[in-house]
Design a protein around this motif. Structure first.
Motif, PDB file in Angstrom:
ATOM      1  N   ILE A  30     -13.060  16.891  77.506  1.00  0.00           N
ATOM      2  CA  ILE A  30     -12.579  15.510  77.471  1.00  0.00           C
ATOM      3  C   ILE A  30     -12.925  14.768  78.748  1.00  0.00           C
ATOM      4  N   CYS A  31     -13.160  15.493  79.821  1.00  0.00           N
ATOM      5  CA  CYS A  31     -13.600  14.808  81.038  1.00  0.00           C
ATOM      6  C   CYS A  31     -15.064  14.410  80.973  1.00  0.00           C
ATOM      7  N   THR A  32     -15.818  14.980  80.049  1.00  0.00           N
ATOM      8  CA  THR A  32     -17.262  14.715  80.020  1.00  0.00           C
ATOM      9  C   THR A  32     -17.683  14.074  78.711  1.00  0.00           C
ATOM     10  N   ALA A  87      -9.743  19.764  70.931  1.00  0.00           N
ATOM     11  CA  ALA A  87      -8.515  20.009  70.176  1.00  0.00           C
ATOM     12  C   ALA A  87      -8.415  19.066  68.983  1.00  0.00           C
ATOM     13  N   TRP A  88      -9.524  18.696  68.403  1.00  0.00           N
ATOM     14  CA  TRP A  88      -9.648  17.878  67.199  1.00  0.00           C
ATOM     15  C   TRP A  88      -9.250  16.434  67.384  1.00  0.00           C
ATOM     16  N   ILE A  89      -8.109  16.187  67.976  1.00  0.00           N
ATOM     17  CA  ILE A  89      -7.598  14.810  67.965  1.00  0.00           C
ATOM     18  C   ILE A  89      -7.605  14.162  69.339  1.00  0.00           C
ATOM     19  N   VAL A  90      -7.924  14.903  70.381  1.00  0.00           N
ATOM     20  CA  VAL A  90      -7.851  14.307  71.713  1.00  0.00           C
ATOM     21  C   VAL A  90      -9.189  13.647  72.022  1.00  0.00           C
ATOM     22  N   ARG A  91      -9.165  12.326  72.112  1.00  0.00           N
ATOM     23  CA  ARG A  91     -10.392  11.582  72.379  1.00  0.00           C
ATOM     24  C   ARG A  91     -10.816  11.765  73.834  1.00  0.00           C
ATOM     25  N   PRO A  92     -12.107  11.638  74.123  1.00  0.00           N
ATOM     26  CA  PRO A  92     -12.552  11.828  75.511  1.00  0.00           C
ATOM     27  C   PRO A  92     -11.970  10.769  76.430  1.00  0.00           C
TER      28      PRO A  92
END
Lengths: 158, 271
Positions: free
Chosen positions: A108-110, A115-120
């Motif tokens: 998510i930092c890149t 985890a399917w639902i956590v947008r970057p």
């Protein structure tokens, strides 16, 4: 108990209402999240206080009395009439707890989903991670990647 | 030159058919002081005059040097000269939507043409304008002038793409735009393609959800691409109300965010 909904809503709504200061309940987790916001530059200062207002002496005299009267006050930042923080939301919910290891936090930092639902994380966006380490309990997402620690991703702010 | 000004489109719009003047002419008493409405009109006229591109050896506007579209897009110095001619001629103009609209009056139908034009210089300036006229070419020119008045800056990452993902809504039109790496290209709706081309954005991917009405797509993109600099929800600061196009905060770049937080943003590229 990890629940970042209350502090996220209070801070986001306070910024949108153009308040000068906001008070959140005095807990370890709230203090840690506000410290990370302070390090990232979203708020300008933190002060202990009571329901009445920011005052370290009043905070101390409250000891032994009701813990519920104690607050942490944060000074909010604005530039050119615009709030510095526009959105703050919880990621891990009681209905769906989000735990991520280092690789997923790195994703998510890149710019990739995890985890399917956590947008970057977008440019300028931060996320708060609660780890199991004793020295570094609450970390910003990129600090967690640097230290190689994973944990529960509590909230995001931008 | 006189024939062009008297009989061309400019004349029909009420342009003055006197020749452009210089200070020398004023000193010689060949022009009255009240010709220009504002000092800005005078300065723009003088700038165009002094640039020397469009005048011939006899201190007159050179008919052959001035392209036909240029004179017709600047009907009169006071009214439409929002930019100098040498800047206007370098702008991209895309008349993306052209519709025949009808006003039903007591006397019957009154048709006219509605045109929406996007103008930009390909280097970060882009604007949208609408124009209506009974004739299509004149509506196109009017919309281009309105687009020139609407030009504003788009902050781009590496001068080629967006800083972050954009998700915006204009009515029933939801537009989602994402920054993409170098060489990716503009893989998006045709209207978004032209808006980005005019703005100088070269790599994005985009998707339009809901209504795909062209006018609304263009306005949604322009509202969010241009970050703006005025305080939001305050109109123009001198009495006018805030408009729909001023809503929200738009896209702001890294420098803006660093300044408002007082912190450097960490470089997150994988190494």
């Amino acid at each position: 108990m990890p629940r970042a909904h209350d502090i996220s809503a209070r801070i986001q709504n306070a910024f949108r209402a153009r308040l000068a200061q906001v008070a959140v309940p005095h807990t370890t987790q709230n203090l840690a999240i506000l410290s990370i916001l302070l390090q990232s530059g979203f708020v300008s200062s933190l002060t202990r206080g009571t329901v009445a207002g920011p005052s370290p002496t009043a905070f101390d005299t409250c000891m032994g009395k009701l813990e519920s009267k104690r607050r942490i006050w944060a000074d909010l930042k604005y530039r050119d009439d615009r709030p510095v923080l526009t959105n703050m939301a919880a990621i891990s919910k009681p209905s769906n707890r989000i735990y991520m290891d280092v690789d997923e936090i790195k994703r998510i930092c890149t710019g990739r989903r995890a985890a399917w639902i956590v947008r970057p994380l977008q440019m300028g966006e931060i996320a708060v991670v609660r780890t199991r380490s004793k020295e570094n309990r609450f970390l910003e997402a990129r600090e967690a990647v640097r230290l190689g620690l994973g944990g529960e991703v509590l909230c995001r702010a931008r | 030159m006189d024939a062009l000004r008297r009989s061309g489109t400019a004349a029909e719009w009420g342009a003055d058919d006197t020749q452009a003047t210089s200070r020398s002419r004023r000193r010689r008493g060949q022009v009255d002081e009240g010709q220009y409405e504002t000092p800005l009109d005078e300065a723009l006229d003088l700038q165009a005059w002094n640039s020397g591109d469009l005048v011939n050896d006899f201190e007159q506007w050179d008919q052959h040097a001035t392209p036909l579209e240029e004179t017709s897009s600047l009907p009169s110095p006071a009214e439409a000269q929002t930019l100098p001619p040498n800047v206007v001629s370098t702008l991209m103009r895309f008349p993306l939507i052209s519709k025949r609209v009808v006003q039903q009056g007591g006397k019957g139908r009154m048709p006219s043409w509605y045109v929406l034009t996007v103008a930009g210089n390909g280097q970060g300036l882009v604007g949208v304008g609408e124009g209506k006229d009974t004739e299509n070419p004149r509506a196109i020119e009017k919309s281009f002038i309105a687009a020139c008045k609407d030009l504003d800056w788009v902050d781009r990452f590496e001068d080629r793409t967006l800083w972050n993902e954009i998700d915006t809504k204009w009515g029933s039109t939801r537009v989602l735009m994402r920054p993409r790496p170098m060489g990716f290209g503009l893989r998006c709706n045709p209207f978004i393609h032209q808006v980005c081309k005019a703005a100088g954005i070269k790599d994005i991917s985009a998707k339009v959800y809901g209504s795909r009405n062209g006018m609304n797509i263009i306005k949604a993109c322009l509202r969010v691409l241009r970050g703006g600099h005025a305080p939001p929800m305050m109109g123009d600061g001198v009495g006018r109300k805030g408009t729909r196009m001023d809503k929200g905060y738009g896209m702001r770049g890294r420098e803006n965010i660093e300044r408002e937080r007082g912190r450097w943003l960490a470089d997150n590229r994988l190494r």
